[in-house]
Design an enzyme around this catalytic site. Structure first.
Site, PDB file in Angstrom:
ATOM      1  N   GLY A  10      51.962  29.423  39.173  1.00  0.00           N
ATOM      2  CA  GLY A  10      51.781  30.134  40.442  1.00  0.00           C
ATOM      3  C   GLY A  10      52.322  29.298  41.596  1.00  0.00           C
ATOM      4  N   ASP A  31      49.548  29.420  31.827  1.00  0.00           N
ATOM      5  CA  ASP A  31      49.718  30.520  32.788  1.00  0.00           C
ATOM      6  C   ASP A  31      50.133  31.775  32.026  1.00  0.00           C
ATOM      7  OD1 ASP A  31      50.596  30.400  36.156  1.00  0.00           O
ATOM      8  OD2 ASP A  31      50.774  32.242  34.990  1.00  0.00           O
ATOM      9  N   THR A  95      38.887  38.813  35.916  1.00  0.00           N
ATOM     10  CA  THR A  95      39.718  37.608  35.803  1.00  0.00           C
ATOM     11  C   THR A  95      39.040  36.421  36.471  1.00  0.00           C
ATOM     12  OG1 THR A  95      41.669  39.002  35.935  1.00  0.00           O
ATOM     13  CG2 THR A  95      42.018  36.655  36.295  1.00  0.00           C
ATOM     14  N   TYR A 149      36.615  40.171  45.938  1.00  0.00           N
ATOM     15  CA  TYR A 149      37.339  38.914  45.743  1.00  0.00           C
ATOM     16  C   TYR A 149      36.488  37.751  46.243  1.00  0.00           C
ATOM     17  CZ  TYR A 149      40.872  35.292  46.415  1.00  0.00           C
ATOM     18  OH  TYR A 149      41.560  34.109  46.397  1.00  0.00           O
TER      19      TYR A 149
END
Ligand code: UDP
Length: 320
Positions: A10, A31, A95, A149
């Site tokens: 990322g 990743d 996630t 989030y």
């Protein structure tokens, strides 16, 4: 040291990989390329000390083995970007919560230091600026997906601190404040790469809301410097630490600066939040870190002003 970076392909993870290799550490990246990109680490593939796996942290047997081989774990694999979060709240929560859960569980077996990436988003709608690490977190209501989030990251923080308190797993929690720089994609909503791309293409620069909301942007190079210092600082263990910059700018002011810097003729267009994200979307008016703690701990001082950040992003996007 042998360092495992989840989410290492990322934006922040790839810059951290580079800095650690330059300091003669060994780096392994895990990743799944969900929001990361192989292009971010392509130049590292031949570097001595660099290895990687394209896989998810949910592959627990692989994760356990990689953690065993590491001295330190940076857990950066997560769903990020307001646009992605609003569009895919299930993916975001699963996630962010499950990924951190499995990383901490396996790190705990061998008591490996875990640096958990959190976010200034956890301060939510608080207006008590600048934000101090021990301040109250002010969340919006659950039907507004943006807060999923913030809450998923707050759960990550709670869990990491619980592992430290109850099981003596060394953890460090870093709250990032609008990290920007080369390699960040505008695809998931981040404002600076979006504005720069729009300005260079001569498209309207889309300012959401009335543009009076303020942010303080941090160069990824400053963030990486802070991370490499924190991983070697025993006083950071068991702590939550802001990593940011104190130069504030309104989003309308940012649009004007990007326009001037690129010499663009793009018009600046105000887009209502419900059109940009979803109906009833809530933004925060100001998001500014209190840096007292990180200054005291590692002598951190951000060195890149907004103009230097913008210049680096413009150069990166021009060369793409
Ligand atoms: N924003 C904007 N235009 C864009 C993308 C974002 O005006 O094309 C605004 C967004 O509403 C927020 C600020 O810029 O007020 C920063 O957005 P970003 O998603 O980069 O980070 P946030 O601070 O919201 O996590």
């Amino acid at each position: 040291m042998r360092v495992l970076i989840t989410g290492g392909a990322g934006f922040i993870g790839s810059h951290l990989s580079e800095a650690l290799l330059a300091a003669n550490h060994q780096v392994h990246v895990l990743d799944n390329l969900s929001t990361g990109s192989i292009d971010n680490i392509a130049h590292l593939k031949t570097r001595p000390g660099f290895t990687y796996d394209i896989d998810a942290v949910e592959n627990e047997s692989l994760l356990a083995e990689l953690i065993d081989r590491a001295d330190v774990v940076f857990h950066f694999a997560a769903a990020v970007g307001v646009k992605l979060i609003v569009e895919q709240p299930v993916h975001t929560i699963e996630t962010n919560v499950h990924g951190t859960e499995v990383v901490l569980k396996h790190a705990n077996k061998k008591k490996k230091l875990v640096v958990v990436a959190s976010t200034s988003e956890v301060y939510g709608k608080s207006t008590d600026v600048p934000f101090r690490e021990d301040a109250d977190l002010v969340m919006g209501p659950t039907p507004k997906h943006r807060w999923a989030y913030a809450c998923s990251k707050a759960i990550d923080e709670f869990l990491a601190l619980a592992y430290w308190k109850e099981r003596k797993l060394p953890v460090i929690i870093v709250r990032f404040f609008n990290t920007v720089g080369p390699r960040q994609t505008g695809q998931y909503g981040m404002v600076i790469p979006n504005f720069v791309r729009q300005a260079l293409a001569g498209e309207p620069i889309t300012v959401f809301g009335d543009g009076t909301q303020c942010r303080s942007f941090t160069h990824v190079y400053d963030v990486v410097r802070a991370l490499t210092a924190l991983m070697a600082e025993p006083k950071a263990i068991g702590e939550v630490i802001n990593v940011g910059n104190v130069e504030e700018v309104s989003i309308l002011g940012l649009a004007e600066r990007v326009k001037a810097l690129t010499g663009s003729n793009s018009p600046i267009r105000l887009i209502p939040y419900d059109q940009a994200y979803e109906s009833g979307f809530e933004d925060m008016p100001r998001r500014l870190p209190d840096l007292t703690k990180i200054r005291r701990m590692i002598g951190y001082e951000p060195t890149h002003a907004l103009d230097s950040i913008l210049a680096d992003v413009v150069e990166f996007i021009r060369n793409q």
